[in-house]
Design an enzyme around this catalytic site. Structure first.
Site, PDB file in Angstrom:
ATOM      1  N   ASP A 260       0.840  -1.212   0.000  1.00  0.00           N
ATOM      2  CA  ASP A 260       0.000   0.000   0.000  1.00  0.00           C
ATOM      3  C   ASP A 260       0.869   1.254   0.000  1.00  0.00           C
ATOM      4  O   ASP A 260       0.621   2.210  -0.737  1.00  0.00           O
ATOM      5  CB  ASP A 260      -1.017   0.006   1.156  1.00  0.00           C
TER       6      ASP A 260
ATOM      7  N   GLY B 261      -1.551  -8.071  14.320  1.00  0.00           N
ATOM      8  CA  GLY B 261      -1.580  -7.797  12.878  1.00  0.00           C
ATOM      9  C   GLY B 261      -2.996  -7.677  12.334  1.00  0.00           C
ATOM     10  O   GLY B 261      -3.215  -7.762  11.132  1.00  0.00           O
TER      11      GLY B 261
ATOM     12  N   ASP C 139      -5.257   0.026   6.449  1.00  0.00           N
ATOM     13  CA  ASP C 139      -6.069  -0.306   7.626  1.00  0.00           C
ATOM     14  C   ASP C 139      -7.205   0.706   7.810  1.00  0.00           C
ATOM     15  O   ASP C 139      -8.343   0.345   8.094  1.00  0.00           O
ATOM     16  CB  ASP C 139      -5.188  -0.307   8.897  1.00  0.00           C
TER      17      ASP C 139
ATOM     18  N   ASN D 130       4.496  -5.308  17.653  1.00  0.00           N
ATOM     19  CA  ASN D 130       4.089  -3.905  17.736  1.00  0.00           C
ATOM     20  C   ASN D 130       5.002  -3.164  16.775  1.00  0.00           C
ATOM     21  O   ASN D 130       6.171  -2.945  17.055  1.00  0.00           O
ATOM     22  CB  ASN D 130       4.248  -3.355  19.154  1.00  0.00           C
TER      23      ASN D 130
HETATM   24  C1  GLA Z   1       0.396  -2.401   8.485  1.00  0.00           C
HETATM   25  C2  GLA Z   1       0.224  -1.008   7.900  1.00  0.00           C
HETATM   26  C3  GLA Z   1      -0.460  -1.078   6.541  1.00  0.00           C
HETATM   27  C4  GLA Z   1       0.244  -2.060   5.613  1.00  0.00           C
HETATM   28  C5  GLA Z   1       0.477  -3.398   6.318  1.00  0.00           C
HETATM   29  C6  GLA Z   1       1.317  -4.345   5.497  1.00  0.00           C
HETATM   30  O1  GLA Z   1      -0.831  -2.953   8.778  1.00  0.00           O
HETATM   31  O2  GLA Z   1      -0.543  -0.205   8.768  1.00  0.00           O
HETATM   32  O3  GLA Z   1      -0.511   0.212   5.974  1.00  0.00           O
HETATM   33  O4  GLA Z   1       1.431  -1.530   5.116  1.00  0.00           O
HETATM   34  O5  GLA Z   1       1.107  -3.235   7.570  1.00  0.00           O
HETATM   35  O6  GLA Z   1       0.640  -4.688   4.340  1.00  0.00           O
END
Ligand code: GLA
Length: 485
Positions: free
Chosen positions: A53, A150, A197, A240
């Site tokens: 992203d 995650g 996210d 984290n």
């Molecule tokens: C975290 C970040 C997202 C993305 C993911 C990996 O969740 O907040 O923006 O980069 O890692 O895909």
């Protein structure tokens, strides 16, 4: 934020669900008054498209049922009182004047305090409002997204706090605007997150995943095959991403790879190039051609800071200022080929995954709505296998090229593979969860086997406890405000 417009965060009547009723009661017990509203922001699971992203490439997440709830009431005092339903999280209060006054500092080990995520949301909201606000807030927070797993519990907390503050000040903001604002304000924590996210948190819809594209932010529904179930399993390794520099290191390695790939007569040293997707656009190449180009232009396994400065014709100070972050400035070696290869190949996998879902959905329907009964279970298996293989390849790439897996995640993926289930790490990695694609009829069996083989046998965990670390999930709603007024 009146919620009548479909672009805006919806405002719904307070549901009678046990959890919402409980937070309202606990709010009353804590503050001696009723909350004026409850903001709800879900966690997410990303099906495919990991660590791309922030390189400008589309991703394919869906929202979870698990969420962060923030009950709020307005106060005349310009103060924010923050409480958490979980007693392990300390209470916090601050006077609010201007966003510049909100400082976000970590604990002595460099780990953010839990309320720092709330402060990020408040700071972003205040910045958006140009420090014009009329009331303070009492906030009571309850979450059931497992933290450090995650599944985006931190982003949901930042987003819920930002949404609550904006709603309390009567701000009008559509869902894409608030998603972008929340992505920006989460960076106050110190990580250069990409925005996935927050995008799925606000743009999610029930029953479908979303294909999220950037600049401008847009979500397009992806209907998943009817016979596919997604199972999320925690590796029990906690992550984290704001407590280490692993995440930012990947972000800046991708930036530096973009700079080197763009070092060509065609691009004329375009200063604005900072993402791998920008280079692709500029060079007008396909993703496959970009993979070839990576091998040609980034042949080395390691690039030192010195040689990068020479190649880019900049001083070390300029490099620090232009491309690095405070927690990556001391690094002297970078892996550019491996990271760029992962990104371009993962972007290809996302396109393929989406295409298979679209095709399967078109073929599976007759008269536009009723599933074609003539489609054989052989076809269905083939579709799930193709999607599953893309997920397995994604994991392999995250493990070996992006180096963001963890031994425990790899073990979960291996056990799943022996059970004929494809899976991959989801989210930032270095711990947290896997997401597995499993045919509906095998879900029970798969979960049962994983409970025994991973949690009981490998982690020595009681079978009943193991059940809380693994769940099947379907796409859920995005953020909402509950208010009876
Ligand atoms: C975290 C970040 C997202 C993305 C993911 C990996 O969740 O907040 O923006 O980069 O890692 O895909």
């Amino acid at each position: 934020m009146n919620g009548n417009n479909s672009d805006q965060v919806p405002i719904r009547k307070v549901p009678s669900s046990e959890r919402i009723q409980r937070i309202i009661k606990e709010f009353y017990n804590e503050f001696g008054c009723q909350p004026a509203f409850v903001a709800r922001v879900p966690g997410r699971v990303n099906l495919i498209g990991e660590h791309i992203d922030y390189c400008g490439y589309p991703v394919l997440p869906m929202a979870l049922e698990q969420d962060i709830l923030v009950a709020g009431s307005l106060t005349e005092e310009h103060k924010v009182c923050i409480r958490n339903a979980n007693p392990k999280y300390v209470t916090f209060e601050l006077e609010i004047k201007a966003y510049d006054d909100i400082t976000i500092t970590a604990d002595k080990d460099g780990k953010p305090f839990w309320y720092n995520y709330v402060l990020c949301g408040l700071k972003g909201a205040l910045e958006h409002l140009n420090n014009e606000f009329s009331s303070g807030l009492r906030l009571y927070i309850d979450g059931n997204i497992p933290p450090a797993s995650g599944l985006s519990s931190s982003s949901a907390l930042v987003s819920a706090a930002c949404l609550a503050f904006l709603y309390a000040q009567n701000a009008t903001l559509n869902r894409t605007e608030i998603a972008s604002l929340c992505a920006r304000c989460e960076r106050y924590i110190g990580t250069q997150g990409g925005g996935m996210d927050q995008a799925i948190a606000f743009l999610a819809e029930k029953y479908c995943a979303q294909y999220i594209t950037w600049n401008p932010l847009k979500a397009t529904k992806v209907v998943l095959p009817e016979d596919a179930s997604f199972v999320v399993a925690h590796s029990l390794a906690e992550i984290n991403k704001a407590a280490t520099n692993d995440y930012n290191r990947r972000v800046i390695e991708c930036r530096l790879a973009s700079k080197l790939l763009a070092l060509s007569p065609e691009t004329n040293k375009d200063q604005s190039i900072i993402t791998l997707s920008q280079v692709q656009k500029l060079l007008d190449k396909t993703l496959e051609e970009m993979v070839t180009l990576v091998y040609e232009r980034l042949p080395k396994s390691i690039y030192t800071k010195d040689e990068l400065c020479k190649m880019l014709e900049i001083s070390e100070e300029e490099m620090d200022k232009l491309y690095l972050t405070p927690n990556t400035r001391h690094l002297t070696e970078f892996k550019l080929k491996q990271r760029a290869l992962h990104v371009y190949e993962e972007a290809l996998r996302v396109e393929e995954f989406r295409e298979i879902c679209v095709q399967s959905n078109m073929n599976g329907k007759s008269n536009g709505s009723i599933r074609d009964k003539t489609r054989s279970s052989g076809d269905e298996n083939e579709i799930l296998t193709s999607l599953g293989k893309l997920m397995s390849n994604s994991h392999e790439s995250l493990k070996s090229l992006y180096e963001c897996s963890h031994g425990k995640l790899d073990l979960l993926v291996d056990i799943s593979s022996k059970l004929n289930v494809h899976s991959r790490l989801t989210g930032a990695g270095w711990g947290g969860c896997i997401v597995a694609l499993c045919p509906n009829e095998n879900v029970k069996n798969y979960i049962e086997k994983l409970e025994n083989e991973y949690y009981v046998e490998h982690c020595n965990i009681d079978k009943n406890k193991a059940k809380s670390y693994i769940f099947a999930t379907t796409p859920n709603y995005g953020a909402v405000i509950y208010n009876n007024q």
